[in-house]
Design an enzyme around this catalytic site. Structure first.
Site, PDB file in Angstrom:
ATOM      1  N   ARG A 286      13.104  18.146 -26.860  1.00  0.00           N
ATOM      2  CA  ARG A 286      14.310  18.242 -26.409  1.00  0.00           C
ATOM      3  C   ARG A 286      14.180  18.895 -24.795  1.00  0.00           C
ATOM      4  O   ARG A 286      13.028  19.659 -24.551  1.00  0.00           O
ATOM      5  CB  ARG A 286      14.817  19.349 -27.130  1.00  0.00           C
ATOM      6  CG  ARG A 286      15.766  18.757 -28.373  1.00  0.00           C
ATOM      7  CD  ARG A 286      16.918  17.946 -28.226  1.00  0.00           C
ATOM      8  NE  ARG A 286      17.283  17.488 -29.279  1.00  0.00           N
ATOM      9  CZ  ARG A 286      17.122  16.320 -29.813  1.00  0.00           C
ATOM     10  NH1 ARG A 286      15.956  15.479 -29.444  1.00  0.00           N
ATOM     11  NH2 ARG A 286      17.618  15.458 -31.085  1.00  0.00           N
ATOM     12  N   ASP A 310      11.923  12.049 -21.812  1.00  0.00           N
ATOM     13  CA  ASP A 310      12.819  11.130 -22.476  1.00  0.00           C
ATOM     14  C   ASP A 310      14.117  12.074 -22.834  1.00  0.00           C
ATOM     15  O   ASP A 310      15.075  11.576 -22.877  1.00  0.00           O
ATOM     16  CB  ASP A 310      12.311  10.808 -23.689  1.00  0.00           C
ATOM     17  CG  ASP A 310      13.198   9.837 -24.730  1.00  0.00           C
ATOM     18  OD1 ASP A 310      13.914   8.813 -23.914  1.00  0.00           O
ATOM     19  OD2 ASP A 310      13.440  10.043 -26.004  1.00  0.00           O
ATOM     20  N   GLU A 315      22.258  16.129 -20.419  1.00  0.00           N
ATOM     21  CA  GLU A 315      22.168  14.567 -20.687  1.00  0.00           C
ATOM     22  C   GLU A 315      23.414  14.081 -20.627  1.00  0.00           C
ATOM     23  O   GLU A 315      24.495  14.507 -21.339  1.00  0.00           O
ATOM     24  CB  GLU A 315      21.370  14.207 -22.161  1.00  0.00           C
ATOM     25  CG  GLU A 315      20.142  14.789 -22.301  1.00  0.00           C
ATOM     26  CD  GLU A 315      19.477  14.166 -23.511  1.00  0.00           C
ATOM     27  OE1 GLU A 315      19.957  13.506 -24.475  1.00  0.00           O
ATOM     28  OE2 GLU A 315      18.190  14.700 -23.724  1.00  0.00           O
ATOM     29  N   HIS A 334      16.893   9.362 -23.145  1.00  0.00           N
ATOM     30  CA  HIS A 334      16.729   9.695 -24.670  1.00  0.00           C
ATOM     31  C   HIS A 334      16.655   8.284 -25.554  1.00  0.00           C
ATOM     32  O   HIS A 334      17.371   8.080 -26.439  1.00  0.00           O
ATOM     33  CB  HIS A 334      17.894  10.309 -25.010  1.00  0.00           C
ATOM     34  CG  HIS A 334      17.782  11.303 -26.087  1.00  0.00           C
ATOM     35  ND1 HIS A 334      18.421  12.606 -26.204  1.00  0.00           N
ATOM     36  CD2 HIS A 334      17.260  11.208 -27.144  1.00  0.00           C
ATOM     37  CE1 HIS A 334      18.246  13.077 -27.534  1.00  0.00           C
ATOM     38  NE2 HIS A 334      17.467  12.348 -28.276  1.00  0.00           N
ATOM     39  N   GLY A 336      14.095   7.772 -27.555  1.00  0.00           N
ATOM     40  CA  GLY A 336      12.891   8.154 -28.649  1.00  0.00           C
ATOM     41  C   GLY A 336      13.022   7.316 -29.777  1.00  0.00           C
ATOM     42  O   GLY A 336      12.234   6.760 -30.517  1.00  0.00           O
ATOM     43  N   ALA A 337      14.469   7.481 -30.274  1.00  0.00           N
ATOM     44  CA  ALA A 337      14.917   7.051 -31.678  1.00  0.00           C
ATOM     45  C   ALA A 337      15.363   5.498 -31.515  1.00  0.00           C
ATOM     46  O   ALA A 337      15.699   5.007 -32.633  1.00  0.00           O
ATOM     47  CB  ALA A 337      15.853   7.796 -32.258  1.00  0.00           C
TER      48      ALA A 337
HETATM   49  N1  LIG Z   1      13.654  11.862 -28.227  1.00  0.00           N
HETATM   50  C1  LIG Z   1      13.922  11.215 -29.522  1.00  0.00           C
HETATM   51  O1  LIG Z   1      14.870  10.493 -29.445  1.00  0.00           O
HETATM   52  C2  LIG Z   1      13.658  12.034 -30.808  1.00  0.00           C
HETATM   53  C3  LIG Z   1      13.422  13.414 -30.526  1.00  0.00           C
HETATM   54  N2  LIG Z   1      13.057  13.864 -31.521  1.00  0.00           N
HETATM   55  C4  LIG Z   1      12.854  15.292 -31.648  1.00  0.00           C
HETATM   56  O2  LIG Z   1      11.378  15.614 -31.824  1.00  0.00           O
HETATM   57  C5  LIG Z   1      11.041  16.845 -32.331  1.00  0.00           C
HETATM   58  C6  LIG Z   1      10.212  16.669 -33.561  1.00  0.00           C
HETATM   59  O3  LIG Z   1      10.819  16.079 -34.720  1.00  0.00           O
HETATM   60  P1  LIG Z   1      10.082  16.096 -36.010  1.00  0.00           P
HETATM   61  O4  LIG Z   1       8.805  15.775 -35.793  1.00  0.00           O
HETATM   62  O5  LIG Z   1      10.757  14.878 -36.699  1.00  0.00           O
HETATM   63  O6  LIG Z   1      10.479  17.523 -36.633  1.00  0.00           O
HETATM   64  P2  LIG Z   1       9.438  18.252 -37.584  1.00  0.00           P
HETATM   65  O7  LIG Z   1      10.371  19.309 -38.305  1.00  0.00           O
HETATM   66  O8  LIG Z   1       8.895  17.163 -38.624  1.00  0.00           O
HETATM   67  O9  LIG Z   1       8.399  18.879 -36.448  1.00  0.00           O
HETATM   68  C7  LIG Z   1       8.706  19.938 -35.768  1.00  0.00           C
HETATM   69  C8  LIG Z   1       7.378  20.804 -35.751  1.00  0.00           C
HETATM   70  O10 LIG Z   1       7.539  21.904 -34.792  1.00  0.00           O
HETATM   71  C9  LIG Z   1       6.764  23.064 -35.421  1.00  0.00           C
HETATM   72  N3  LIG Z   1       7.353  24.183 -34.619  1.00  0.00           N
HETATM   73  C10 LIG Z   1       8.590  25.057 -34.968  1.00  0.00           C
HETATM   74  N4  LIG Z   1       8.387  26.001 -34.005  1.00  0.00           N
HETATM   75  C11 LIG Z   1       7.415  25.587 -32.968  1.00  0.00           C
HETATM   76  C12 LIG Z   1       6.993  26.585 -31.906  1.00  0.00           C
HETATM   77  N5  LIG Z   1       7.238  27.570 -31.629  1.00  0.00           N
HETATM   78  N6  LIG Z   1       5.763  26.069 -31.462  1.00  0.00           N
HETATM   79  C13 LIG Z   1       5.128  25.111 -31.844  1.00  0.00           C
HETATM   80  N7  LIG Z   1       5.470  24.193 -33.098  1.00  0.00           N
HETATM   81  C14 LIG Z   1       6.893  24.454 -33.552  1.00  0.00           C
HETATM   82  C15 LIG Z   1       7.302  23.174 -36.605  1.00  0.00           C
HETATM   83  O11 LIG Z   1       6.475  23.944 -37.652  1.00  0.00           O
HETATM   84  C16 LIG Z   1       7.365  21.610 -37.087  1.00  0.00           C
HETATM   85  O12 LIG Z   1       5.943  21.259 -37.561  1.00  0.00           O
HETATM   86  C17 LIG Z   1      12.587  17.388 -32.453  1.00  0.00           C
HETATM   87  O13 LIG Z   1      12.880  18.401 -31.625  1.00  0.00           O
HETATM   88  C18 LIG Z   1      13.475  16.291 -32.556  1.00  0.00           C
HETATM   89  O14 LIG Z   1      14.802  16.662 -32.214  1.00  0.00           O
HETATM   90  C19 LIG Z   1      12.927  13.431 -32.878  1.00  0.00           C
HETATM   91  C20 LIG Z   1      13.076  12.080 -33.041  1.00  0.00           C
HETATM   92  C21 LIG Z   1      13.675  11.338 -31.824  1.00  0.00           C
HETATM   93  O1  LIG Z   2      16.564  12.071 -34.021  1.00  0.00           O
HETATM   94  C1  LIG Z   2      16.470  12.956 -33.037  1.00  0.00           C
HETATM   95  O2  LIG Z   2      16.254  14.142 -32.712  1.00  0.00           O
HETATM   96  C2  LIG Z   2      16.846  12.293 -31.530  1.00  0.00           C
HETATM   97  O3  LIG Z   2      16.576  12.862 -30.611  1.00  0.00           O
HETATM   98  C3  LIG Z   2      17.390  10.893 -31.628  1.00  0.00           C
HETATM   99  O4  LIG Z   2      18.644  11.140 -30.892  1.00  0.00           O
HETATM  100  P1  LIG Z   2      19.715   9.768 -31.010  1.00  0.00           P
HETATM  101  O5  LIG Z   2      20.259   9.725 -32.315  1.00  0.00           O
HETATM  102  O6  LIG Z   2      18.915   8.801 -30.367  1.00  0.00           O
HETATM  103  O7  LIG Z   2      20.770  10.246 -29.982  1.00  0.00           O
END
Ligand SMILES: NC(=O)C1=CN([C@@H]2O[C@H](COP(=O)(O)OP(=O)(O)OC[C@H]3O[C@@H](n4cnc5c(N)ncnc54)[C@H](O)[C@@H]3O)[C@@H](O)[C@H]2O)C=CC1
Ligand SMILES: O=C(O)C(=O)COP(=O)(O)O
Length: 598
Positions: A286, A310, A315, A334, A336-337
């Protein structure tokens, strides 16, 4: 006063109806088929009662969702796909919607919940991050928030790796220059990844997939995550380190934590100063986890050599954003997904979760409600009904004017306390306690919040019973302290209103009122009478009710001793008229009585 152990009871037979844990009001077509049989009314025909049959719910989809998910939604609901709504348009539309499905581009603010005026029951986030949803407001409004946490993990990890490699080899800049007719081979010399240290910040689903892939590229991978188990990291050959160690040793930093109060601007002037000179940063998490102004300064100061982003704090970012325009920064909108596969996956995942929630089922991806495994829920289902009815009954026994502030719930079970998840039961007792005396609708999401807001303190006590723990629970008691009762016999020797219930053959039964043991099925409504125990009482009450065709489903008498005081509990299917209730009260032996809706 001690009550007799075995109350006398007549027969009931009735199938239970579906339990709704999350709905405010009945939603979709809900058919409750009730067949009654009772010895005293053998001549009555079997009846089929349709409890309710409402129109289809409406689901607003405010951002593009995969076709397969949309088709699933359309089988169950009216689906309104309206993209690019302004905040005002969203607030206007939402009052006509039961569910809202969003991605990262829709701000689901407090105003949205307020504008829904209680109709919005579920917000589905077709993805992981729920930082665009005001969770506190959702909970306060009893609105469930669900997400689709797994289907886009690989897509996000692949995008992280794509940005990492593209950044290291200047792919984006070089591509742009070739397209501009240039051939700058020495300008775009990159850096190698092999042997370099990558710090994965946030070792969750995406972070660990990035780590796995980076190891395949020959990188040395470390990770920082205060909540990740070390054995999961060791299993893929990653060392968990402190935040400062990660910053100090990394050649590349890849961010994969959620945006929370703790992670907001976690990369800032102070933390950039702790990094190795020439570090390269990837952010697919984020935008808000980086202080973007500080990043520009760190790039200008040569601390950060390059960044691949990303996601952005706002945004889309401003066209003249110094960060985006920096030649050492590469950016994607953005994405990633955004793979075909991930979008079909999240669409199906979120459609199933939203439809399930609208049907009143518990979602396994609930963000603001307890997640209870399906088999635990199946076991607890009859107790969920019992819990709500006990709460409903107990509060109706409180004399008007005396506020309920302290409620103790006792669960007696042969199961070890750790094996009994009481969150749903507590929520349903709260629902039963609050709904009859207010206009608020309570569900699993807002129960604890609403109780706290109303100054209702609910404490729980477990009693461990001997014996086989086949059933999760033997009985539930609800005690209300410091109140007067409109049915004095409901006050036990301890001075509290007490009602106790058990589940028999899957049906909730009231088994104790105050110190009197009764046994009456908790369906329809209930008349409680205290009387002097004497022959003919059942007949007298029964014939008053029979005269106006009120069907008695169950009767039970709990007494202190033969011919002394007794409490008669009468289950009725229809509401008796005031006149009939008055006549029951006038029966000479009746000392007090109360009519309660279950
Ligand atoms: N750019 C995009 O399109 C996408 C972005 N994301 C983002 O990626 C991130 C991770 O997603 P997931 O792996 O699915 O979530 P997840 O919940 O599986 O992993 C997040 C991890 O961050 C850790 N965490 C929490 N606070 C923390 C801190 N202060 N320092 C270090 N680690 C910490 C948690 O313990 C957890 O293991 C989220 O912000 C999500 O919104 C996810 C999918 C697509
Ligand atoms: O799943 C997330 O956290 C994402 O950031 C994906 O975002 P989007 O559904 O592509 O707008």
């Amino acid at each position: 006063m001690a009550a007799s152990a075995s109350p006398t009871s007549l027969k009931l037979s009735r199938p239970s109806t579906a339990v709704s844990l999350l709905r405010h009001r009945p939603l979709s077509a809900t058919f409750g088929v009730t067949s009654l049989s009772f010895r005293r009314h053998r001549d009555q025909p079997r009846r089929v009662v349709v409890l309710s049959m409402d129109a289809k719910p409406t689901i607003l989809v405010s951002e593009k969702l995969g076709e397969a998910g949309l088709n699933l939604l359309k089988e169950f609901a009216n689906v309104d796909c309206s993209y690019n709504l302004s905040p005002e348009e969203l607030c206007t539309k939402i009052s006509l919607c039961d569910a809202l499905i969003v991605r990262s581009g829709t701000k689901v603010s407090r105003e949205v919940f307020e504008s829904s005026a209680g109709r919005l029951k579920v917000v589905g986030r077709a993805g992981v991050g729920i930082d665009n949803v005001d969770l506190a407001a959702a909970t306060e409004h009893g609105c469930l928030v669900v997400n689709a946490p797994t289907a886009n993990t690989v897509a996000a990890a692949e995008h992280g790796i794509a940005l990492l490699t593209a950044m290291a080899r200047n792919i984006a800049q070089a591509d742009a220059s070739v397209k501009a007719g240039k051939w700058l081979r020495s300008k775009y010399v990159g850096v190698s990844l092999v042997g370099k240290t990558l710090a994965v910040m946030g070792f969750g689903k995406v972070g660990s997939e990035v780590a796995r892939r980076a190891k395949g590229l020959g990188m040395h991978v470390i990770a920082h995550d205060p909540y990740a188990p070390a054995d999961r990291a060791h299993a893929i050959g990653v060392e968990l380190v402190s935040f400062d160690e990660a910053l100090a040793t990394a050649d590349f930093i890849s961010l994969h934590m959620p945006l929370t109060a703790a992670t907001k601007k976690v990369l800032n002037d102070e933390t950039f100063a702790k990094m190795k000179k020439g570090v390269r940063i990837v952010n697919v998490a984020r935008g808000g986890v980086i202080d973007e102004e500080a990043l520009v300064k760190a790039i200008d100061a040569g601390i950060v050599a390059q960044a691949a982003l990303d996601v952005f704090t706002v945004e889309p970012p401003a066209k003249d954003s110094k960060l985006v325009q920096n030649e050492n920064v590469i950016a994607t909108p953005h994405l990633g997904a955004s793979t075909m596969e991930a979008q079909e996956g999240v669409a199906i995942e979120i459609a199933e979760a939203v439809v399930g929630a609208l049907k009143g089922e518990l979602a396994s991806t609930a963000v603001n409600a307890p997640m209870v495994p399906a088999q635990v829920l199946t076991e607890l289902k009859p107790f969920v009904t019992l819990a709500e009815k006990l709460g409903r009954l107990a509060v109706q026994l409180v004399a008007g004017g005396s506020g309920v502030k302290n409620v103790k719930v006792t669960y007696a079970s042969a199961r070890a306390p750790d094996d009994l998840d009481t969150r749903i039961l507590r929520a349903m007792i709260t629902k039963g306690l609050i709904e009859p005396i207010s206009s608020v609708f309570i569900n699993l999401v807002n129960a604890d919040f609403t109780a706290k807001q109303r100054g209702l303190r609910i404490t729980e006590e477990r009693i461990l019973l001997d014996g086989s723990p086949e059933s999760p629970l033997e009985l539930i008691q609800v005690h209300i302290a410091n109140v007067e009762s409109k049915f004095a016999s409901a006050i036990s020797d301890s001075g509290e209103i007490i009602v106790e219930g058990r589940v028999k053959d899957g049906i909730p039964h009231l088994t104790k009122v105050g110190s009197f043991e009764v046994d009456v099925s908790m369906e329809g409504s209930l008349i409680l009478c205290r009387q002097v125990d004497q022959p003919g009482m059942i007949g007298k009450v029964g014939s008053i009710l029979g005269e106006e065709n009120v069907n008695v489903s169950f009767m039970s008498v709990g007494r202190t001793a033969p011919r002394k005081q007794a409490v008669m509990a009468i289950g009725v299917d229809e509401e008796p008229s005031k006149q009939s209730l008055k006549r029951i009260g006038e029966i000479q032996a009746v000392e007090e009585f109360v009519y309660l809706k279950l």
